[in-house]
Design an enzyme around this catalytic site. Structure first.
Site, PDB file in Angstrom:
ATOM      1  N   THR A   7       0.796  -1.231   0.000  1.00  2.00           N
ATOM      2  CA  THR A   7       0.000   0.000   0.000  1.00  2.00           C
ATOM      3  C   THR A   7       0.829   1.283   0.000  1.00  2.00           C
ATOM      4  OG1 THR A   7      -1.742  -1.205   1.171  1.00  2.00           O
ATOM      5  CG2 THR A   7      -1.925   1.185   1.114  1.00  2.00           C
ATOM      6  N   GLN A  14       1.371  -7.732 -25.341  1.00  2.00           N
ATOM      7  CA  GLN A  14       2.019  -8.396 -24.211  1.00  2.00           C
ATOM      8  C   GLN A  14       1.964  -7.500 -22.972  1.00  2.00           C
ATOM      9  OE1 GLN A  14       6.235  -9.143 -24.813  1.00  2.00           O
ATOM     10  NE2 GLN A  14       6.065 -11.166 -23.893  1.00  2.00           N
ATOM     11  N   TRP A  15       2.208  -6.226 -23.178  1.00  2.00           N
ATOM     12  CA  TRP A  15       2.234  -5.234 -22.097  1.00  2.00           C
ATOM     13  C   TRP A  15       0.860  -5.101 -21.427  1.00  2.00           C
ATOM     14  CZ3 TRP A  15       6.111  -0.779 -22.736  1.00  2.00           C
ATOM     15  CH2 TRP A  15       6.045   0.124 -21.654  1.00  2.00           C
ATOM     16  N   ILE A  16      -0.203  -5.131 -22.236  1.00  2.00           N
ATOM     17  CA  ILE A  16      -1.552  -4.884 -21.728  1.00  2.00           C
ATOM     18  C   ILE A  16      -2.027  -5.993 -20.810  1.00  2.00           C
ATOM     19  CG2 ILE A  16      -2.982  -6.017 -23.486  1.00  2.00           C
ATOM     20  CD1 ILE A  16      -3.449  -2.432 -22.120  1.00  2.00           C
ATOM     21  N   ARG A  17      -1.301  -7.093 -20.765  1.00  2.00           N
ATOM     22  CA  ARG A  17      -1.634  -8.180 -19.829  1.00  2.00           C
ATOM     23  C   ARG A  17      -1.541  -7.698 -18.384  1.00  2.00           C
ATOM     24  NH1 ARG A  17      -4.621 -11.764 -20.364  1.00  2.00           N
ATOM     25  NH2 ARG A  17      -3.534 -13.134 -18.921  1.00  2.00           N
ATOM     26  N   GLU A  64      -5.120   4.328 -25.659  1.00  2.00           N
ATOM     27  CA  GLU A  64      -4.290   4.055 -26.832  1.00  2.00           C
ATOM     28  C   GLU A  64      -4.748   4.874 -28.036  1.00  2.00           C
ATOM     29  OE1 GLU A  64      -2.689   0.194 -29.446  1.00  2.00           O
ATOM     30  OE2 GLU A  64      -4.147  -0.080 -27.835  1.00  2.00           O
ATOM     31  N   SER A 107      -6.100   5.612 -31.436  1.00  2.00           N
ATOM     32  CA  SER A 107      -7.187   4.874 -32.067  1.00  2.00           C
ATOM     33  C   SER A 107      -7.066   4.837 -33.577  1.00  2.00           C
ATOM     34  CB  SER A 107      -8.541   5.480 -31.680  1.00  2.00           C
ATOM     35  OG  SER A 107      -9.587   4.810 -32.362  1.00  2.00           O
ATOM     36  N   HIS A 137       5.844  -4.395 -10.025  1.00  2.00           N
ATOM     37  CA  HIS A 137       5.463  -5.751 -10.441  1.00  2.00           C
ATOM     38  C   HIS A 137       5.718  -5.933 -11.940  1.00  2.00           C
ATOM     39  CE1 HIS A 137       3.376  -9.566 -10.570  1.00  2.00           C
ATOM     40  NE2 HIS A 137       2.592  -9.114 -11.530  1.00  2.00           N
ATOM     41  N   ARG A 185       9.186  -7.863 -16.521  1.00  2.00           N
ATOM     42  CA  ARG A 185       9.591  -7.470 -17.869  1.00  2.00           C
ATOM     43  C   ARG A 185      11.030  -6.988 -17.974  1.00  2.00           C
ATOM     44  NH1 ARG A 185       5.912 -10.399 -20.433  1.00  2.00           N
ATOM     45  NH2 ARG A 185       3.794  -9.797 -19.865  1.00  2.00           N
TER      46      ARG A 185
END
Length: 301
Positions: free
Chosen positions: A89, A109-112, A120, A122, A218, A223
């Site tokens: 926290t 892959q990143w959006i996972r 993003e 468009s 995280h 990555r």
């Protein structure tokens, strides 16, 4: 070219002006604001905004105001304690907003990592630029024979040239057809939201990505790891350098306990204890599978 002339001019204008503020600022991060850090052949990462610093983490942990008589080393020690014991926290009190330009397959892959706010570019409303990620020859590799997710030996000679030609030609051809479908002389043309489905996964997109420090750590732990795919790892490594200037005490703890540390299973920890006592432990006597044992040996070496 990662940046257009208009973007370069915009960044120069933003960096040439400043506004007075009463909120906490991080001198290291102020140097990064708006500046584009180039990644891959056409990509970049740049900081748009941020909130908080090392002191904000400490303040949230202590739920107090002001530095009082505490010394900076006390704050660093508390941050290390929080990191060591997985207290999340206080790290959520810091946030960062990034502008990232990246290939679509890296974005997928990143959006996972679903703990960020994302907006993003468009392709329903706008036309994507003719920019594709083409790997440098040293990053063209065959499939790994031991890792289904990784790369093996680097391609060389005629094989490397053949693959590079396919990548360049296919990307260019797909974009040519994309343009031709959008509008042609005497034709109505296809809607942008439909024409985009013909574009290759190595075309570049852009987004704004806002995340708190806990979830950013995280992301970076996974990555920036040496086993991560190269194309997303170089973005993570660039962000690591930015974060190290933003929250140096927190990043130092993260680097020590997460990037440089390791988690051991109960069986692995038991093997370490037996080894310390002088016992010869093998995969057969470890209680681990062959895959677990291989990873354990790699960790120890």
């Amino acid at each position: 070219m990662p940046l257009t002339e208009d973007q370069i001019a915009e960044i120069a204008e933003l960096r040439s002006t400043s506004q007075p503020t009463m909120r906490a600022t991080a001198p290291g991060m102020e140097q990064h604001l708006y500046t584009a850090h180039e990644v891959l052949d056409h990509g970049f990462v740049r900081v748009i905004d941020y909130m908080g610093d090392d002191a904000a983490i400490v303040q949230a942990a202590r739920v107090s105001y002001g530095a009082g008589t505490r010394k900076s080393r006390d704050d660093s020690g508390l941050i290390r304690y929080l990191m060591r014991h997985w207290h999340s926290t206080p790290f959520e009190m810091c946030e960062i907003k990034l502008h990232v330009k990246l290939p679509v397959f890296v974005a997928r892959q990143w959006i996972r990592h679903r703990t960020a706010n994302v907006n993003e570019y468009s392709a329903r409303y706008s036309i994507l630029d003719r920019e594709f990620y083409i790997p440098a020859p040293e990053h063209l590799a065959a499939q790994s024979t031991v890792n289904n997710q990784g790369r093996g030996e680097v391609l060389t000679g005629d094989e490397a040239a053949r693959v590079l030609e396919f990548l360049k030609a296919d990307a260019g051809r797909a974009y040519d057809h994309y343009e031709q479908m959008l509008s042609q002389e005497g034709q109505q043309g296809l809607a942008r939201e439909l024409a985009r489905m013909n574009l290759p996964a190595n075309i570049y997109t852009q987004w704004y990505w806002k995340v708190d420090l806990h979830n950013l750590f995280h992301f970076l732990r996974l990555r920036a790891d040496e086993h991560a795919q190269y194309e997303i790892r170089v973005y993570a490594e660039t962000i690591c350098r930015i974060v190290a200037d933003w929250v140096p005490a927190a990043y130092s703890a993260f680097e020590d306990y997460r990037l440089g540390g390791a988690n051991l299973s109960g069986k692995a920890l038991d093997c370490v204890r037996r080894m310390v006592k002088g016992e010869q432990v093998t995969q057969e006597t470890s209680g681990m599978s062959k895959g677990e044992w291989r990873e354990f040996e790699a960790l120890l070496s």
